[in-house]
Design a protein around this motif. Structure first.
Motif, PDB file in Angstrom:
ATOM      1  N   GLU A  53       0.518  -1.382  -0.130  1.00  0.00           N
ATOM      2  CA  GLU A  53       0.057   0.009  -0.296  1.00  0.00           C
ATOM      3  C   GLU A  53       0.846   0.841   0.199  1.00  0.00           C
ATOM      4  O   GLU A  53       1.619   1.319   0.621  1.00  0.00           O
ATOM      5  CB  GLU A  53      -1.075  -0.369   1.459  1.00  0.00           C
ATOM      6  CG  GLU A  53      -1.894   1.012   1.760  1.00  0.00           C
ATOM      7  CD  GLU A  53      -2.519   1.406   0.192  1.00  0.00           C
ATOM      8  OE1 GLU A  53      -3.575   0.450   0.204  1.00  0.00           O
ATOM      9  OE2 GLU A  53      -2.544   2.072  -0.230  1.00  0.00           O
ATOM     10  N   CYS A  54       0.711   1.925  -0.645  1.00  0.00           N
ATOM     11  CA  CYS A  54       1.480   3.965  -1.764  1.00  0.00           C
ATOM     12  C   CYS A  54       0.620   4.761  -0.835  1.00  0.00           C
ATOM     13  O   CYS A  54       0.867   5.570  -1.487  1.00  0.00           O
ATOM     14  CB  CYS A  54       2.815   3.799  -1.881  1.00  0.00           C
ATOM     15  SG  CYS A  54       1.192   3.679  -3.334  1.00  0.00           S
ATOM     16  N   SER A  55      -0.920   4.108  -0.726  1.00  0.00           N
ATOM     17  CA  SER A  55      -1.703   5.637  -0.485  1.00  0.00           C
ATOM     18  C   SER A  55      -2.578   5.578   0.123  1.00  0.00           C
ATOM     19  O   SER A  55      -3.195   6.431   1.070  1.00  0.00           O
ATOM     20  CB  SER A  55      -2.783   6.141  -2.013  1.00  0.00           C
ATOM     21  OG  SER A  55      -3.494   5.179  -2.595  1.00  0.00           O
ATOM     22  N   ASP A  56      -3.689   4.603   0.632  1.00  0.00           N
ATOM     23  CA  ASP A  56      -4.181   4.479   1.932  1.00  0.00           C
ATOM     24  C   ASP A  56      -3.647   4.464   3.615  1.00  0.00           C
ATOM     25  O   ASP A  56      -3.094   3.536   4.161  1.00  0.00           O
ATOM     26  CB  ASP A  56      -4.766   3.087   1.591  1.00  0.00           C
ATOM     27  CG  ASP A  56      -6.321   3.374   3.177  1.00  0.00           C
ATOM     28  OD1 ASP A  56      -6.230   4.027   3.648  1.00  0.00           O
ATOM     29  OD2 ASP A  56      -7.065   1.813   3.067  1.00  0.00           O
ATOM     30  N   LEU A  57      -3.496   6.498   3.792  1.00  0.00           N
ATOM     31  CA  LEU A  57      -2.605   6.212   5.305  1.00  0.00           C
ATOM     32  C   LEU A  57      -3.889   5.830   5.959  1.00  0.00           C
ATOM     33  O   LEU A  57      -4.408   5.736   6.605  1.00  0.00           O
ATOM     34  CB  LEU A  57      -2.581   7.815   5.086  1.00  0.00           C
ATOM     35  CG  LEU A  57      -2.667   8.360   6.442  1.00  0.00           C
ATOM     36  CD1 LEU A  57      -0.573   8.274   5.788  1.00  0.00           C
ATOM     37  CD2 LEU A  57      -2.812   9.770   6.202  1.00  0.00           C
ATOM     38  N   ALA A  58      -2.650   4.729   6.626  1.00  0.00           N
ATOM     39  CA  ALA A  58      -3.127   4.445   8.172  1.00  0.00           C
ATOM     40  C   ALA A  58      -2.610   5.188   9.614  1.00  0.00           C
ATOM     41  O   ALA A  58      -2.915   4.637  10.471  1.00  0.00           O
ATOM     42  CB  ALA A  58      -2.543   3.042   8.529  1.00  0.00           C
ATOM     43  N   GLY A  59      -1.392   5.978   9.485  1.00  0.00           N
ATOM     44  CA  GLY A  59      -0.851   6.672  10.408  1.00  0.00           C
ATOM     45  C   GLY A  59      -0.173   7.932  10.236  1.00  0.00           C
ATOM     46  O   GLY A  59       0.440   7.342   9.234  1.00  0.00           O
TER      47      GLY A  59
END
Ligand SMILES: [Ca+2]
Ligand SMILES: [Ca+2]
Length: 114
Positions: A53-59
């Motif tokens: 993943e490189c666009s869905d920010l988790a934190g």
């Protein structure tokens, strides 16, 4: 890991608990900048499937000059095991914020599981 510029890093988190009692996977990432530098921390995890993943920010953490940035992310099963591997790739972006990129002033990144 250490570095002195903006950088993308990737860490593989493996689920190693086969118990029927469920346990979430948790990863804590700490970025310690050198004195008088400011980098920020962005963490990306696809909690639903095992892909990079490189666009869905988790934190993210955007503390000011010289303060450490910390991000904790968790995913996986609840109190009952899901009978499936919850291994995930964690993408980490260390982003330069302010000041010069001095190669002698290194940041240190620490990744800790559960
Ligand atoms: Ca910062
Ligand atoms: Ca599991």
């Amino acid at each position: 890991m250490t570095g002195a510029t903006s950088e993308w890093l990737r860490v593989r988190v493996l689920e190693a608990n086969e118990s029927v009692v469920g346990q979430k996977l948790k990863v804590t990432i700490t970025l310690q900048p050198a004195n008088q530098t400011n980098f920020d921390l962005f963490v990306f995890v696809n909690k639903g499937s095992d892909v990079i993943e490189c666009s869905d920010l988790a934190g993210s953490s955007m503390e000011t000059l010289s303060k450490p940035d910390t991000v904790s992310v968790s995913w996986g099963e609840g109190s009952v095991a899901n009978g499936d591997d919850d291994h995930r790739w964690v993408s980490i972006e260390v982003r330069h914020k302010t000041g010069e990129c001095d190669t002698t002033k290194k940041w240190t990144l620490t990744v800790k599981g559960n």
